[in-house]
Design a protein around this motif. Structure first.
Motif, PDB file in Angstrom:
ATOM      1  N   PRO A   6       0.697  -1.124   0.097  1.00  0.00           N
ATOM      2  CA  PRO A   6       0.080  -0.067  -0.057  1.00  0.00           C
ATOM      3  C   PRO A   6       0.695   1.293   0.040  1.00  0.00           C
ATOM      4  O   PRO A   6       0.491   2.322  -0.641  1.00  0.00           O
ATOM      5  CB  PRO A   6      -0.828  -0.012   1.311  1.00  0.00           C
ATOM      6  N   GLY A   7       1.784   1.251   0.704  1.00  0.00           N
ATOM      7  CA  GLY A   7       2.843   2.461   0.930  1.00  0.00           C
ATOM      8  C   GLY A   7       3.667   2.746  -0.489  1.00  0.00           C
ATOM      9  O   GLY A   7       3.720   3.732  -0.982  1.00  0.00           O
ATOM     10  N   LEU A   8       4.085   1.649  -1.092  1.00  0.00           N
ATOM     11  CA  LEU A   8       4.602   1.529  -2.297  1.00  0.00           C
ATOM     12  C   LEU A   8       3.763   2.419  -3.508  1.00  0.00           C
ATOM     13  O   LEU A   8       4.067   3.148  -4.243  1.00  0.00           O
ATOM     14  CB  LEU A   8       5.136   0.395  -2.929  1.00  0.00           C
ATOM     15  N   VAL A   9       2.373   1.601  -3.505  1.00  0.00           N
ATOM     16  CA  VAL A   9       1.340   2.368  -4.481  1.00  0.00           C
ATOM     17  C   VAL A   9       1.123   3.682  -4.285  1.00  0.00           C
ATOM     18  O   VAL A   9       0.975   4.533  -5.169  1.00  0.00           O
ATOM     19  CB  VAL A   9       0.255   1.335  -4.405  1.00  0.00           C
ATOM     20  N   VAL A  13       2.045   6.763  -6.768  1.00  0.00           N
ATOM     21  CA  VAL A  13       0.890   7.696  -7.105  1.00  0.00           C
ATOM     22  C   VAL A  13       1.047   9.151  -6.956  1.00  0.00           C
ATOM     23  O   VAL A  13       1.136  10.159  -7.818  1.00  0.00           O
ATOM     24  CB  VAL A  13      -0.498   7.425  -6.579  1.00  0.00           C
ATOM     25  N   PHE A  14       1.848   9.389  -5.772  1.00  0.00           N
ATOM     26  CA  PHE A  14       2.299  10.777  -5.570  1.00  0.00           C
ATOM     27  C   PHE A  14       3.230  11.215  -6.786  1.00  0.00           C
ATOM     28  O   PHE A  14       3.230  12.368  -7.239  1.00  0.00           O
ATOM     29  CB  PHE A  14       3.285  10.624  -4.162  1.00  0.00           C
ATOM     30  N   TYR A  15       4.344  10.199  -6.988  1.00  0.00           N
ATOM     31  CA  TYR A  15       5.251  10.624  -7.968  1.00  0.00           C
ATOM     32  C   TYR A  15       4.808  10.905  -9.332  1.00  0.00           C
ATOM     33  O   TYR A  15       4.958  11.854 -10.079  1.00  0.00           O
ATOM     34  CB  TYR A  15       6.078   9.564  -8.254  1.00  0.00           C
ATOM     35  N   VAL A  16       3.539  10.184  -9.569  1.00  0.00           N
ATOM     36  CA  VAL A  16       2.771  10.368 -11.036  1.00  0.00           C
ATOM     37  C   VAL A  16       2.066  11.889 -10.869  1.00  0.00           C
ATOM     38  O   VAL A  16       2.087  12.541 -11.748  1.00  0.00           O
ATOM     39  CB  VAL A  16       1.543   9.393 -11.314  1.00  0.00           C
ATOM     40  N   PHE A  17       1.728  12.247  -9.907  1.00  0.00           N
ATOM     41  CA  PHE A  17       1.091  13.480  -9.574  1.00  0.00           C
ATOM     42  C   PHE A  17       1.935  14.649  -9.758  1.00  0.00           C
ATOM     43  O   PHE A  17       1.717  15.736 -10.414  1.00  0.00           O
ATOM     44  CB  PHE A  17       0.353  13.522  -8.226  1.00  0.00           C
ATOM     45  N   VAL A 334      -0.547   6.473   8.034  1.00  0.00           N
ATOM     46  CA  VAL A 334      -0.028   7.934   8.632  1.00  0.00           C
ATOM     47  C   VAL A 334       1.457   8.079   8.062  1.00  0.00           C
ATOM     48  O   VAL A 334       2.170   9.048   7.801  1.00  0.00           O
ATOM     49  CB  VAL A 334      -0.076   8.067  10.232  1.00  0.00           C
ATOM     50  N   SER A 335       2.194   6.798   8.360  1.00  0.00           N
ATOM     51  CA  SER A 335       3.693   6.732   8.030  1.00  0.00           C
ATOM     52  C   SER A 335       3.777   7.057   6.569  1.00  0.00           C
ATOM     53  O   SER A 335       4.805   7.206   5.870  1.00  0.00           O
ATOM     54  CB  SER A 335       4.310   5.420   8.401  1.00  0.00           C
ATOM     55  N   ILE A 336       3.100   6.350   5.691  1.00  0.00           N
ATOM     56  CA  ILE A 336       2.879   6.536   4.248  1.00  0.00           C
ATOM     57  C   ILE A 336       2.922   8.070   3.986  1.00  0.00           C
ATOM     58  O   ILE A 336       3.446   8.529   3.022  1.00  0.00           O
ATOM     59  CB  ILE A 336       1.596   5.904   3.706  1.00  0.00           C
ATOM     60  N   LEU A 337       1.765   8.980   4.567  1.00  0.00           N
ATOM     61  CA  LEU A 337       2.009  10.333   4.367  1.00  0.00           C
ATOM     62  C   LEU A 337       3.170  10.949   4.752  1.00  0.00           C
ATOM     63  O   LEU A 337       3.760  11.834   4.243  1.00  0.00           O
ATOM     64  CB  LEU A 337       0.902  11.026   5.308  1.00  0.00           C
ATOM     65  N   GLY A 338       3.832  10.356   5.804  1.00  0.00           N
ATOM     66  CA  GLY A 338       5.155  10.970   6.128  1.00  0.00           C
ATOM     67  C   GLY A 338       6.162  10.752   4.902  1.00  0.00           C
ATOM     68  O   GLY A 338       7.244  11.603   4.807  1.00  0.00           O
ATOM     69  N   ILE A 339       6.290   9.512   4.336  1.00  0.00           N
ATOM     70  CA  ILE A 339       7.426   9.387   3.314  1.00  0.00           C
ATOM     71  C   ILE A 339       6.961  10.113   2.131  1.00  0.00           C
ATOM     72  O   ILE A 339       7.958  10.529   1.506  1.00  0.00           O
ATOM     73  CB  ILE A 339       7.448   7.837   2.962  1.00  0.00           C
TER      74      ILE A 339
END
Length: 549
Positions: A6-9, A13-17, A334-339
Motif C-alpha cells: 500500500p505504501g509503495l502504491v 501515485v504521488f510521483y505520478v501526480f 500515517v507513515s505513508i503520508l510521512g514518506i
C-alpha cells in the motif's frame, strides 16, 4: 519485513501526480516562450521574470525546506550530545533569507541579472568567474546526491524497497519535469510539494506524541530518562564553534543560485524582497514538526515498539530517526503520508539544484566563454543536457558514495569562505578587481582545506587553538570557517588596492596587467539587460495558483 505494497502504491501515485504537475507547467513555459521569442533561455532559467508572489513564496520556501532540512533537524535534536541547542537550521535558514532580501535581492534584481554569476563575470572577467563557479556547481550536485541518498535510506525503512530503486526513480522524475519546463515546472511542483509537506508532517505529529511508548516530551526536555535531555547543552569551550556554525549557515546560505533564481524570477524588486522575508519566516515555522519528532525519539522506550533494542543511536541509525519514528510510532497510513512528505521535500531541493547548476553552466560557461554566438535554442539544449548529466552524476554518487554529506559540507564551506566575500565585494565595493578576487580565492581555498575535514578524513594541517582529538577523530573548536572568510575578504580588498596602485602608478609595465584592469573604468559599461527596462514578459504574470490547481 515484506514490501509495504500500500505504501509503495501511494508513493508511486504521488510521483505520478508530481510528474503530471511538472508536465502541465512545462506547457505554461512553452506559452511564455512564444510571448518572449528572443529570451527563451531566460524563460527556462528565471521564468521570464514573471513568477507571482504566491508561487514565489512557495518555491523559495520549498527549496530550503528540503529532505536535508526535515531529516537533519530531527537527527540533531535526537542525538544525545547535541539536542535542540545545536539545531541551528531553523534560525539560520530564516536569517539567510531575510538578510538576502534586505541586502542582496535589490542590487541583483535591479540590474536584471540572469544568474548569480553574471556580476562576477562582468566585474572580474571570464577566468575568475570560471573558477568561482566551481564550488557553486559542485555544491548543487553534491546536495542533490545527498538528499537522494537520504530518500533511498528512508524508503528502505518504511517501504522495505531496495535503496537503488527509490534513488533512480526519484532522480528520473525530477530530471524529466525539470528538463521539460525549467523554472516553471520547478516552481509549480514546489507549490504542490510544499502543501503536501505542511499537511502530512503536521498530521504525523499528534500520532507520535500520543503513542503509549512515548514519555512526556516536556519532561524529557530537561531530565534524563532514556538518554540525555533533548534541550542539549553548549559547553563553554564550544561557544566559538557554535557561533562559527551560526554565521556560516546564515551568511554562507546567501550566495547560491537556487536562491537567486527566485529573486531574479520575481516581477519586481519589492516582490523579490517580500518573497525572501515571508519564506524566511515560513522556514522557521516549518522546522517545528521535525523538532517535535526528534524530541519524541528521545522520549521513546524503543523496547515497547516493533523497532526494539538497541536504540537507533546505538545502531548508528540516528540519521534515519525521522522515518524510524514515522514507521514505528504511527499507524501505517500515517507513515505513508510521512514518506510522501520526505519525498516531496527531496524533490523540491533536487530539482532546484539541478536547474541551478545547469543554468550557470549554459549561460556563464557555454554561452559566454565556449560559444559566444550560440542561439537561444542551442543554449536551452545545452542546459537540458547539463540537467541530465548533473542528475545522473547526483544519482550515481547517491548509489556509490558513502561520503556525500562530507563532500557537500566541504563544498558549502568553500562557498562561505570563497564566494560570500567575493559576492559582497562585487556588489558593494567597486574598487575591487580580478587580482583581489584571485588572492581571496587562493587564501580561502588554502586555509579551508588546511583546516581538514573529519567526515572525509582529511587531516588538519593547521591546528587552531582549542582543537580536540578523541577516538581517532578531531574537532576544530576555533571559529575557523568565519576566520577564513574574513581573511579571504581582506585579501580581496587589499590586493585589489595594491594591484590598482601598482598599475595606475606605472610601477609595472602595462604588459604585465594580465587581467587588464587599467583598461577598465570605475563604472562597468551597462549590459544589454541593464540598458533596457523589463521586456514584455513582465506583462504576463503567472495566473493565480487557485486557477490552475
Amino acid at each position: 519485513m515484506a514490501v509495504n505494497i500500500p505504501g509503495l502504491v501511494a508513493v508511486i501515485v504521488f510521483y505520478v501526480f508530481v510528474l503530471a504537475t511538472g508536465i502541465w507547467a512545462a506547457r505554461k513555459s512553452k506559452q511564455e516562450e512564444k510571448k518572449c521569442a528572443g529570451d527563451k533561455s531566460e524563460v527556462a532559467m528565471i521564468g521570464g521574470r514573471n513568477i507571482g508572489t504566491l508561487v514565489g513564496i512557495f518555491t523559495t520556501t520549498a527549496t530550503w525546506v528540503g529532505g536535508g532540512f526535515i531529516n537533519g533537524i530531527a537527527e540533531i535534536v535526537y542525538l544525545p550530545h547535541r539536542g535542540v541547542s545545536w539545531t541551528q537550521a531553523p534560525i539560520t535558514y530564516c536569517l539567510n533569507l531575510i538578510l538576502g532580501g534586505l541586502f542582496f535581492a535589490k542590487p541583483m534584481r535591479t540590474k536584471q541579472y540572469v544568474t548569480m554569476m553574471d556580476p562576477f563575470q562582468m566585474k572580474f572577467g571570464n577566468t575568475m568567474s570560471s573558477l568561482l563557479i566551481i564550488p557553486a556547481v559542485l555544491g548543487d550536485i553534491f546536495w542533490s546526491a545527498a538528499v537522494l541518498a537520504a530518500l533511498g535510506a528512508t524508503m528502505a525503512v518504511i517501504l522495505d524497497v531496495e535503496t537503488y530503486l527509490s534513488i533512480i526513480l526519484s532522480a528520473c522524475v525530477v530530471i524529466i519535469y525539470t528538463l521539460l519546463g525549467g523554472l516553471y515546472s520547478v516552481a509549480y511542483t514546489d507549490v504542490m510539494q510544499m502543501i503536501f509537506i505542511i499537511v502530512s508532517l503536521w498530521l504525523c505529529v499528534p500520532f507520535t506524541i500520543t503513542n503509549p511508548a512515548v514519555a512526556n516530551i516536556g519532561y524529557t526536555m530537561v531530565n534524563d530518562l532514556y538518554q540525555n535531555p533533548w534541550i542539549g547543552k553548549i559547553e563553554v569551550k564550544q561557544i566559538g564553534r557554535w557561533i562559527d556554525d551560526l554565521l556560516y549557515m546564515s551568511l554562507g546560505g546567501i550566495p547560491w543560485q537556487v536562491y537567486f533564481q527566485r529573486v531574479l524570477a520575481a516581477s519586481s524588486v519589492s516582490q523579490a524582497q517580500k518573497t525572501s522575508y515571508i519564506a524566511g519566516i515560513l522556514c522557521f515555522t516549518l522546522s517545528f514538526p521535525s523538532i517535535i519528532i526528534g524530541a519524541v525519539a528521545v522520549s521513546t522506550d524503543w523496547n515497547q515498539t516493533g523497532y526494539g533494542l538497541p536504540t537507533p543511536n546505538e545502531r548508528q541509525e540516528s540519521s534515519m530517526i525521522l522515518p524510524i519514528v514515522l514507521q514505528y510510532l504511527c499507524p501505517a497510513y500515517v507513515s505513508i503520508l510521512g514518506i510522501g512528505a520526505i519525498s516531496a521535500a527531496v524533490m523540491s531541493s533536487a530539482d532546484s539544484s539541478l536547474l541551478s547548476a545547469s543554468s550557470m553552466f549554459a549561460r556563464n560557461i557555454y554561452k559566454t566563454i565556449i560559444r559566444k554566438t550560440a542561439s537561444e535554442k542551442e543554449v536551452i539544449w545545452v542546459m537540458r543536457t547539463t540537467i541530465i548529466l548533473c542528475g545522473a552524476a547526483a544519482a550515481t554518487m547517491a548509489l556509490l558514495t558513502n561520503s556525500i554529506y562530507g563532500l557537500w559540507f566541504l563544498s558549502s564551506e568553500l562557498v562561505y569562505a570563497i564566494l560570500f566575500p567575493q559576492f559582497v565585494c562585487v556588489l558593494f565595493i567597486p574598487s575591487t578587481n580580478a587580482y583581489g578576487s584571485a588572492a581571496g580565492y587562493l587564501v580561502g581555498l588554502t586555509l579551508r582545506l588546511m583546516a581538514g575535514e573529519p567526515f572525509l578524513r582529511i587531516p588538519p594541517l593547521i591546528q587552531y587553538p582549542g582543537i580536540s582529538f578523541e577516538n581517532g577523530s578531531y574537532q576544530q573548536l576555533f571559529p575557523f570557517k568565519t576566520f577564513t572568510m574574513v581573511l579571504s575578504f581582506l585579501s580581496i580588498v587589499i590586493f585589489s588596492y595594491l594591484a590598482s596602485f601598482v598599475f595606475n602608478r606605472k610601477l609595472l609595465p602595462v604588459r604585465f596587467d594580465v587581467f587588464k584592469i587599467t583598461d577598465k573604468t570605475q563604472e562597468l559599461p551597462a549590459t544589454p539587460e541593464e540598458q533596457i527596462t523589463l521586456n514584455d514578459c513582465n506583462n504576463h504574470k503567472l495566473e493565480p495558483l487557485k486557477d490552475h490547481m
